[in-house]
Scaffold this active site. Structure first.
Site, PDB file in Angstrom:
ATOM      1  N   SER A   1      22.260  -2.352  19.257  1.00  0.00           N
ATOM      2  CA  SER A   1      23.395  -3.256  18.427  1.00  0.00           C
ATOM      3  C   SER A   1      23.192  -4.671  19.480  1.00  0.00           C
ATOM      4  CB  SER A   1      24.513  -2.522  18.502  1.00  0.00           C
ATOM      5  OG  SER A   1      25.512  -2.635  19.295  1.00  0.00           O
ATOM      6  N   ASP A   2      23.495  -5.735  18.374  1.00  0.00           N
ATOM      7  CA  ASP A   2      24.193  -7.281  19.432  1.00  0.00           C
ATOM      8  C   ASP A   2      24.949  -6.876  19.338  1.00  0.00           C
ATOM      9  OD1 ASP A   2      23.762  -9.056  20.277  1.00  0.00           O
ATOM     10  OD2 ASP A   2      22.678 -10.025  18.113  1.00  0.00           O
TER      11      ASP A   2
END
Ligand SMILES: *[C@@H]1O[C@H](CO)[C@@H](O)[C@H](O)[C@H]1NC(C)=O
Ligand SMILES: *[C@@H]1O[C@H](CO)[C@@H](O)[C@H](O)[C@H]1NC(C)=O
Ligand SMILES: *[C@@H]1O[C@H](CO)[C@@H](O)[C@H](O)[C@H]1NC(C)=O
Ligand SMILES: *[C@@H]1O[C@H](CO)[C@@H](O)[C@H](O)[C@H]1NC(C)=O
Ligand SMILES: *[C@@H]1O[C@H](CO)[C@@H](O)[C@H](O)[C@H]1NC(C)=O
Ligand SMILES: *[C@@H]1O[C@H](CO)[C@@H](O)[C@H](O)[C@H]1NC(C)=O
Ligand SMILES: *[C@@H]1O[C@H](CO)[C@@H](O)[C@H](O)[C@H]1NC(C)=O
Ligand SMILES: *[C@@H]1O[C@H](CO)[C@@H](O)[C@H](O)[C@H]1NC(C)=O
Ligand SMILES: *[C@@H]1O[C@H](CO)[C@@H](O)[C@H](O)[C@H]1NC(C)=O
Ligand SMILES: *[C@@H]1O[C@H](CO)[C@@H](O)[C@H](O)[C@H]1NC(C)=O
Length: 884
Positions: A294-295
């Site tokens: 994920s960012d």
């Protein structure tokens, strides 16, 4: 960074608490958990379910790494598997991301670190030119060389995962804040820049991360919070495939080990849990074998993101960082024990991560981190995010620069793009009388690293701001370099022309102006990442500075450091403005790279990686920024394929300077052009190869004891662990047999053979069959040595059933330095994919007219194409009228 972030997160908490009582709860009737709140997504955009996550390991290039990974995973406990798929928490180690380890089996914590242009928050590292500068070189060998140098520096600091390259944003929105991190407003330029960076970095044994997947084209409103979902990018399937997915496909074909899911939503479903994007397109169609992270804080759910194909949560925290909460870690252990997350999904997540580690050879002699992203001091807290942290040595100040400054300088030099040069005003003689204006010509007087994450626009602009930056080891400013070469220089370190100046006719004014942008968490001079306040104009009244100088001096040369297009209309046609150089974002090597062009050691050889318009109204309205909207901001890609030059050409708008434009001190001729047919085309690609085998493990839920806290473990408060209290683990296991988890619509856990468009990393391997090559002899016909770029644009046959941009860049090549009269033969390649369109009904790449007469245009800019080759007659002609 850490301090700033800490305050931001507290602020976020306050905002959440104050809003939670004001806003109504989201409707429970829609599948908000798995898809997202479909508050105001236009009904025609659908986020379809795609389950399950395809198991990794079926591609031959990765089978040995998967074989090794499977042996390791088979021996892991539940808590070890859930540990390695998640970060240990925000600021819980030396790196910007620190995954959990399985030390018992020899798997260390992985160190994940920014940025795409050099080591962020570190020292004794090179601050390379930004992606946009690399794109402007149009030089494949320099793109690769920078990747090699970046990889060596990241490895030298003990980093396992390089958080780059950035190929999204693509530059759809000229005001978008982070366009400069990527390589230009064209899928092929992005794809080549990204893939060569990946090859360079991974060749050094460092896992590269292609990002941000996908459609993260503006900064504002990108993130989810309780108050508001991140914006939804609403896009049709063909535009996704032909523009925005293209560079990701090339990166995956290059074997990238990691993909970062973006903050925003697509068609109303957050990228970090969009099953269609992760399970479907990325892992099935594009055959991605590595892991999806994920960012930072982009994960918004536990079980749904797991099922949708997310493999690693970064930095591991839940909604509010630094509280010791996570959607995964102990919650993922619980979700496996209670039967909601199938065991095979966790095994696949963990296997993908360990396989990527083996794939890069990190099991052999890989150094541990020897720097700290949190401090420039030698010692400090080992876990700055913890409430009570032991201290120790955190920074060994390892010098990783080696000779990389030369690669950096060559890129900055060969990116310099000359837009105008009346009467050979350039190059200058070193004894010219030079009057230099603009604060951009000299270093920030407060210090080159005085603004955290370069979050200010003071002095020479070498990069934008945000997490995509590095600290400068030094900054060779334009003034440093000019004053060491030229004998007659007067510098006015101001952005306002001093009054009372008088000019002699031999005076030459060099005016330095810039335009900045960056990431959303820092606002600079009223611009929250995106260029809201500044618009597309030069900053600090740069237009006035140029005009005022032009009113006094008869020869004015404008030098621009910029993140992207700026408007030049206020002064570009003034008679005194004789020359304009775009030096883009040169990083630490701003000075000598510029003087080597200014004083004629080399000819400028950069070309624009985007279009420069006359004014902003020339763009389609849909590429403007989206602003606050109750519910979810909607960003709908109604312009379809028509961004940047594709739009200008479709609407017969002659821009100020076209995509690919760039002048030289010399001239080139293109001759002996030949087109050769290589692999014959068929309407659709030959049948894909079947998937190879993937590791098999027991699918029995492990005993709850595999998740129990070890006896007497000394916990660090707020650190994220994967263990559960015995009572919690036992309770989870007890419900497993009766699990009533509400799986998303369309959920099924049976592996699929994969779509026809897939078959290998990047897609069906025959998409890269070369259909035609074009060779051309490039001759330097002028009086200077120099380098030429051959740009190859495809025009589809007339009468096909698909609306297609007039011309689209498909390949390019750059000559070596050619002396006067010297020649070089360049060969450009055009693949099946280059000549196909994405057919949304067939869900495949289709050659719209087999045997049709494509024109492949070769030239030095998108608006200077007079040489065309025809695929039906296999002949080439010169002296044609440019198609645009
Ligand atoms: C978005 O919706 C459009 C229209 O329904 C569809 O064609 C496209 O495949 C969807 N894309 C994604 C990524 O869900
Ligand atoms: C896994 O465990 C088995 C049996 O305990 C052992 O023989 C093997 O070496 C272990 N493999 C790894 C990779 O640790
Ligand atoms: C998870 O990783 C952390 C950090 O390396 C480590 O302290 C912990 O022991 C690991 N947990 C397991 C289950 O191995
Ligand atoms: C730092 O990096 C060097 C060179 O890569 C490596 O040899 C060393 O082990 C690292 N130092 C520490 C303390 O990890
Ligand atoms: C299992 O645990 C997960 C994580 O806490 C939770 O989201 C899920 O609802 C649980 N499932 C059941 C059936 O209790
Ligand atoms: C840099 O450019 C010079 C030519 O100006 C060339 O001789 C040298 O090999 C290049 N070095 C690198 C590392 O690109
Ligand atoms: C270029 O030079 C010629 C000859 O000196 C002169 O006549 C002409 O006006 C110049 N053009 C411009 C645009 O300055
Ligand atoms: C500058 O040097 C050149 C030779 O390099 C000479 O021709 C020219 O006259 C000099 N100009 C001035 C202003 O001294
Ligand atoms: C075209 O392909 C050939 C053979 O793979 C390669 O040598 C050449 O560099 C390619 N051309 C470009 C411009 O990448
Ligand atoms: C392809 O198009 C070119 C340009 O219109 C034309 O000269 C040529 O004859 C065409 N070839 C065939 C086989 O149609």
């Amino acid at each position: 960074m850490s301090t700033i972030y800490f305050f931001l997160s507290i602020l976020k908490l306050v905002v959440i608490i104050s809003f939670i009582f004001i806003l109504p709860a989201p409707s429970a009737a829609i599948d908000t958990e798995h898809v997202g709140k479909r508050l105001n997504v236009p009904a025609s955009y659908v986020a379809a379910p795609y389950y399950p996550t395809p198991h990794g390991g079926w591609v031959a290039d990765w089978s040995e790494s998967y074989r090794k990974a499977a042996l390791l995973i088979a021996n892991m406990t539940l808590a070890e598997k859930t540990n390695i798929t998640c970060g240990s928490g925000y600021d819980m180690g030396r790196c910007v991301g620190n995954s959990g380890s399985a030390l018992r089996l020899g798997l260390p914590q992985l160190c994940l670190q920014d940025s795409a242009l050099g080591l962020r928050n570190s020292d004794h590292n090179t601050a390379f030119p930004a992606g946009i500068t690399v794109g402007a070189t149009w030089d494949k060998s320099l793109m690769y060389a920078r990747g090699v140098a970046l990889g060596a520096e990241f490895r030298g600091k003990g980093i396992n995962v390089f958080l780059g390259p950035t190929v999204g944003p693509m530059g759809r929105k000229p005001r978008g804040g982070r366009n400069w991190e990527g390589f230009g407003a064209d899928p092929v330029l992005q794809a080549v820049g990204g893939a060569l960076t990946i090859q360079g970095v991974q060749g050094q044994g460092v896992i590269a991360t292609i990002k941000h997947y996908i459609l993260n084209e503006q900064e504002m409103y990108r993130m989810y919070s309780i108050v508001q979902p991140g914006y939804s990018s609403n896009i049709d399937d063909r535009t996704l495939h032909e523009l925005y997915l293209w560079p990701f496909a090339e990166g995956i074909k290059a074997g990238v080990g990691s993909v970062m899911a973006a903050y925003n939503a697509v068609n109303g479903s957050a990228c970090s849990q969009n099953s269609y994007l992760l399970n479907g397109i990325l892992k099935d169609e594009l055959g991605f074998q590595g892991f999806v992270m994920s960012d930072w804080l982009a994960q918004i759910s536990g079980v749904p993101s797991t099922l949708a194909g997310l493999d690693m949560s970064m930095p591991g925290d839940g909604l509010v960082p630094l509280l010791g909460d996570s959607y995964w870690m102990y919650e993922l252990s619980r979700a496996v024990l209670n039967g909601s997350v199938p065991v095979d999904r966790l095994n696949d997540m963990a296997t993908r991560i360990v396989a990527a580690w083996y794939q890069m050879g990190q099991d052999k002699d890989y150094p541990p981190p020897n720097f700290s992203t949190n401090t420039q001091d030698a010692t400090g807290p080992l876990y700055p995010g913890a409430l009570f942290s032991p201290s120790g040595i955190v920074n060994e100040f390892v010098d990783v620069q080696d000779g990389h400054a030369i690669v950096a300088r060559n890129i900055s030099r060969d990116a310099i793009t000359m837009l105008k040069n009346v009467n050979n005003t350039l190059p200058l003689s070193t004894n010219s009388s030079l009057k230099i204006f603009g604060t951009d010509a000299q270093k920030n007087p407060n210090g080159i690293n005085s603004c955290s994450d370069q979050g200010c626009d003071q002095g020479t602009l070498g990069m934008g701001w945000g997490s995509g930056t590095a600290r400068y080891p030094y900054l060779d400013s334009p003034m440093d370099a000019i004053s060491s070469r030229a004998s007659n220089v007067k510098y006015y370190n101001t952005d306002t022309l001093p009054s009372g100046l008088t000019a002699s006719s031999s005076d030459i004014a060099l005016v330095f102006i810039n335009a900045d942008s960056g990431e959303n968490y820092i606002t600079v001079e009223g611009n929250p990442g995106d260029r809201t306040t500044a618009g597309l104009n030069a900053w600090h009244n740069g237009d006035a500075l140029v005009k005022d100088a032009a009113a006094i001096y008869s020869t004015v040369i404008v030098i621009v450091h910029t993140v992207g297009p700026i408007l030049l209309e206020e002064w570009i046609d003034l008679p005194s403005v004789k020359a304009v150089l775009f030096a883009h974002l040169p990083g630490q090597e701003a000075g000598q790279s510029l003087t080597s062009v200014l004083f004629g050691d080399v000819s400028p050889s950069g070309h624009l990686p985007y279009t420069i318009p006359h004014n902003e109204s020339e763009y389609p309205a849909s590429v403007g920024l989206v602003y606050f909207e109750l519910g979810q901001p909607q960003d709908t890609y109604t312009e379809g394929l028509y961004i940047d030059y594709r739009y200008f050409n479709a609407h017969s708008i002659k821009p100020r300077y076209a995509f690919g434009h760039g002048l030289s001190y010399t001239t080139f001729s293109f001759s002996n052009t030949e087109i050769t047919a290589v692999t014959p085309l068929t309407s659709t690609p030959p049948a894909r190869p079947a998937k190879g085998s993937t590791p098999t493990y027991s699918t029995t839920i492990p005993p709850a004891s595999e998740a129990y806290w070890p006896a007497g473990f000394n916990r660090i408060w707020r650190y994220l662990y994967s263990w559960l209290e015995k009572s919690d683990a036992d309770a989870a296991a007890a419900v497993a047999s009766t699990s009533s988890y509400a799986y998303p619509a369309g959920y099924i856990n049976i592996q699929k053979p994969g779509p026809p468009a897939g078959g290998a990393q990047g897609g069906n391997p025959t998409l890269w069959d070369i259909a035609y090559t074009i060779s051309v002899t490039v001759t330097n016909t002028g009086n200077f040595s120099g380098r030429a770029v051959a740009q190859g644009y495809v025009q589809f046959p007339v009468g096909i059933a698909y609306d297609t941009p007039v011309i689209q860049l498909r390949d390019f090549a750059k000559t070596n330095t050619l002396a006067r009269g010297e020649s070089e033969v360049l060969t450009l390649n055009f693949t099946r994919k280059d000549l196909s369109v994405w057919d949304t009904v067939q869900q495949n790449w289709v050659v719209p007219s087999v045997g049709g007469n494509y024109t492949i245009w070769i030239g030095e800019a998108s608006d200077a194409l007079t040489l065309g080759c025809y695929t039906a007659s296999l002949g080439c002609r010169s002296g044609l009228m440019s198609p645009v």
